[in-house]
Design a protein around this motif. Sequence first.
Motif, PDB file in Angstrom:
ATOM      1  N   SER A 114       0.863  -1.182   0.000  1.00  0.00           N
ATOM      2  CA  SER A 114       0.000   0.000   0.000  1.00  0.00           C
ATOM      3  C   SER A 114       0.896   1.227   0.000  1.00  0.00           C
ATOM      4  O   SER A 114       2.122   1.118   0.188  1.00  0.00           O
ATOM      5  N   GLU A 160      -8.980  -0.120   1.057  1.00  0.00           N
ATOM      6  CA  GLU A 160      -8.557   1.283   0.958  1.00  0.00           C
ATOM      7  C   GLU A 160      -9.393   2.154   1.892  1.00  0.00           C
ATOM      8  O   GLU A 160      -8.872   3.016   2.599  1.00  0.00           O
ATOM      9  N   TYR A 202      -5.996   0.566   4.619  1.00  0.00           N
ATOM     10  CA  TYR A 202      -5.024  -0.404   4.099  1.00  0.00           C
ATOM     11  C   TYR A 202      -4.538  -1.418   5.149  1.00  0.00           C
ATOM     12  O   TYR A 202      -3.330  -1.649   5.292  1.00  0.00           O
TER      13      TYR A 202
END
Length: 619
Positions: free
Chosen positions: A150, A331, A335
């Motif tokens: 991420s 998201e 994350y």
Amino acid sequence: MGKRKIHITDVSLRDGIQSLLATRVRTEDMIEVLKILDKCGFWSLEVWGGATFDVCLRYLKEDPWRRLRRFKDAVKHTKLEMLLRGQNIVGYKHYPDDVVEAFVKKAVENGIEVFRIFDALNDVRNMKKSIEVAKKEGAIVKGVLSYAISPVHTVEYYVGVARELVDLGIDIISIKDQAGLLSPKVSYDLVSALKSEFNLPVHLHTQTTADLAEMAQLKGVEAGADMIDTCFYSLSCQTSHPPGETMIYVLREFGYEVDIDERLYKEAGDLMKSIRGKYKKYDVLPPYPDVNVLIHQIPGGMITNFINQLKEQNLEDKLEEVLEEVTRVREDLGYPPLVTPTSQIVGTQAFLNVIHGERYKVVTRETKDYVRGLYGKPPAPIKEEIIRKILGDEETIYDKRPADLLEPCMDKIREEAIEAGAKTEEDIITYAILPVVAKEFFEWREKAERGEVPSVPVEESITEECNEKAPVEFTITVHGEQYHVQIAGRGEATPEGRTFFIRLDGQLEEVMLQPIREIESKGAPFGTLPEGSLVKPKRPKPRTLGDVASPISGKVVNIKVSRGQKVKEGDVLLVVEAMKMENEIHSPVDGEVEDILVNVGESVNPDEVLIRIKPEFDK
């Protein structure tokens, strides 16, 4: 290149069976394999923790503590290791510090010498207590960095987490790549950074889902990693781990010292190869790598769960949509690495978003707790609009250590656990962690000890038989409705009748069937059964606003209301466990509980009325 020694932990009998065989392998089938592994020269054998604890109780009807003691009796030369979920222990939520302490102490007492301790959010506050107790009990601790991809999961981020773990006194820094995402370059960069910053061994646990693991391990060792995890060949690859035999060969070719007897290692793999056939019911993964994991980052076992859940809803065509929604939900929620329990939280929420056609229309209790901060601080901030949609006016508590909000419970729960069937301190700890599953196991154990049920659960005892001959299947009619019945097993005949284990439309039931002459004497026509003689009709389908159903197939674990009780729209009526998460079912209207059509412990499907509410406007 100098002769640097590389240590290996074999994880075949924990992560190997968890990744490839749904953790369903019975203790009896592992003992002889374990005895061979013990002679191979491994640094440790990881054989406990993770999903094994839950599956032993829930499906195999085995006491996981007894499994550990049997493993310890079989292993004379090698350290036994377990995977511990920090404050989640071996469950799916945070537990009070006294439960963590009791569990770790008993794990050491029963044979664990090495703890690999992680937190799904890399929130070190959630690992502090278990590390502290394990060290106090004389165990070796691997402090884990749960790997993910991420914008926030950088090498610098992981060095920062490692610094906090080192300050807690861990013995080994462990990189946990549960989804097989660690690339050779990042492996080299991360291990290099850790070795330059800290004077501790670095351990690599990386899975082969996308076929990156062997390269990642080799580059990690080149950068200075001291230890790797492998499985023997017959439980390696797919979503498991690199084959140890291959890695030993490669590492030696590059000049590293690896003190493993590879011939014995292959012997253990050969033995498991013959055993693996008994479990082909669970051996369902495709033979090729899952390169899509580099996008959705979902561990292999979760894909199987999604497929099964979607089949139950007749929504198999929604799999790709669910996988795409997982990426969006992850998201939204900052994350989190997809590892237990955050993998279940994100996965179940994505599943619900898809089947309801509206994002966050139905939210699991765990999702709400996560957003509030009861699992710890997310790696990145959660989107403000998501917080408000899920929590409303409720405030977040990211600045607090979640376990500090939990009251000690071991003393309080003791009497309740004993009443549920607990006989030992280990049983009480089991009940404290998984109360519903533990109670079912205790009840089954009592029946098995009295000879009232098979000593091996029907699901498992018929596996070999089913491989040769399918169970008897037929259709019956009850009050005009047809049901598909599959005879899965049977008990001993008694004067009162014979116990049969059947699957009714896929749901396992235990029933007492009277002698056939008695049924015939009641005049039941062929192909039908009198009411109550074998099965209950299915629950009715919802027809009115007050008919409450579950949005997902699962098991009822709590009923919050009683008949005649007044409820408001949004009140929690009952809790259904599905995909290891607890889904709160809310009242759709203001009104009065008119009827409750389900009991705790029963399995339910969507579109079945579980509770009837008489709306206020009906009065």
